[in-house]
Design a protein around this motif. Structure first.
Motif, PDB file in Angstrom:
ATOM      1  N   GLU A  31       6.887 -64.770 -66.704  1.00 65.21           N
ATOM      2  CA  GLU A  31       6.749 -64.197 -65.150  1.00 65.21           C
ATOM      3  C   GLU A  31       5.808 -65.311 -64.284  1.00 65.21           C
ATOM      4  O   GLU A  31       5.981 -65.307 -63.272  1.00 65.21           O
ATOM      5  CB  GLU A  31       6.164 -62.397 -65.300  1.00 65.21           C
ATOM      6  N   GLU A  62       7.268 -61.938 -58.640  1.00 66.97           N
ATOM      7  CA  GLU A  62       7.127 -62.374 -60.047  1.00 66.97           C
ATOM      8  C   GLU A  62       5.422 -62.147 -60.455  1.00 66.97           C
ATOM      9  O   GLU A  62       5.377 -61.684 -61.653  1.00 66.97           O
ATOM     10  CB  GLU A  62       7.181 -64.080 -60.069  1.00 66.97           C
ATOM     11  N   HIS A  65       5.384 -58.540 -61.397  1.00 65.10           N
ATOM     12  CA  HIS A  65       6.078 -58.403 -62.869  1.00 65.10           C
ATOM     13  C   HIS A  65       5.126 -58.826 -63.880  1.00 65.10           C
ATOM     14  O   HIS A  65       4.911 -58.004 -64.808  1.00 65.10           O
ATOM     15  CB  HIS A  65       7.300 -59.187 -62.894  1.00 65.10           C
ATOM     16  N   GLU A 151      15.755 -59.488 -61.363  1.00 66.11           N
ATOM     17  CA  GLU A 151      16.227 -60.785 -61.630  1.00 66.11           C
ATOM     18  C   GLU A 151      17.324 -61.080 -61.263  1.00 66.11           C
ATOM     19  O   GLU A 151      17.674 -62.301 -60.783  1.00 66.11           O
ATOM     20  CB  GLU A 151      15.799 -61.119 -63.104  1.00 66.11           C
ATOM     21  N   HIS A 154      16.995 -62.057 -57.706  1.00 67.74           N
ATOM     22  CA  HIS A 154      16.395 -63.516 -57.641  1.00 67.74           C
ATOM     23  C   HIS A 154      17.364 -64.497 -57.930  1.00 67.74           C
ATOM     24  O   HIS A 154      17.354 -65.675 -57.185  1.00 67.74           O
ATOM     25  CB  HIS A 154      15.447 -63.685 -58.645  1.00 67.74           C
TER      26      HIS A 154
END
Ligand SMILES: [Fe+2]
Ligand SMILES: [Fe+2]
Length: 203
Positions: A31, A62, A65, A151, A154
């Motif tokens: 991350e 990120e 996370h 994700e 992303h």
């Protein structure tokens, strides 16, 4: 799933279950690396403010996370440790650098597509953890269910950024490039599985 050509070897989840502490520590580093990569791309393209803003937003997510994985480490008294070498990401960057880019595919487009592929594989591995961890890890399974959705988003964000960076005339070239990179990514994943699973997110 997404652009991926091959599913992860089923031995990976068995290995991850047996070495969950190491996977969590590596996950935290992944991350942080994802955030650092987004910021490094932003810093290299200060003239493209829409790109800079999008990458800054990605980096912030990120890092959120990262902080949540670190909380999980603390709850479980697992040290963060030094970052393991990410052979997967390094191989991907190396292979891509060796495939000559056609017109319209700049180094920026390639870097965005590599980032997209890493997001896609992370998403697939998080799905493996969400579905493959035992019931005693229900909290962690829920966390991975949430993360895999981020994700996946992303992945789409990076593909969209690559298309924007290439411009409307080269959208087809970006898709063709992604298809080639996906083939190479599959070769890398098969190669790593052949070496035996590692207790890392991408190992
Ligand atoms: Fe993430
Ligand atoms: Fe991500």
């Amino acid at each position: 799933m997404l652009c991926l050509r091959v599913p992860s070897d089923e031995r990976w989840i068995l290995h991850a279950r047996a070495h969950l502490d190491e996977v969590l520590s590596d996950h935290a580093h992944c991350e942080m690396k994802a955030a650092a990569n987004a910021l490094s791309l932003a810093a290299r393209h200060p003239g493209n403010l829409p790109l800079v803003r999008a990458l800054s937003r990605l980096a912030r997510e990120e890092m959120e996370h990262f902080e949540r994985v670190v909380e999980e480490l603390e709850r479980r008294s697992i040290p963060l440790g030094a970052p393991p070498v990410d052979v997967y990401a390094a191989s991907l960057r190396k292979v891509i650098a060796a495939v000559s880019a056609p017109r319209g595919i700049s180094p920026l487009v390639d870097r965005l597509l590599v980032a997209a592929l890493i997001e896609a594989r992370s998403c697939e591995r998080f799905k493996g953890l969400a579905e493959g961890l035992g019931d005693e890890h229900e909290g962690l399974r829920a966390f991975y269910r949430e993360l895999l959705a981020s994700e996946a988003r992303h992945y789409r964000d990076y593909v969209d950024l690559a298309k924007a960076a290439a411009g409307p005339d080269f959208e087809g070239a970006v898709h063709a490039r992604l298809a080639i990179l996906s083939d190479r990514e599959a070769d890398i994943v098969r190669g790593l599985a052949g070496r035996g699973a590692e207790a890392t997110v991408h190992g």
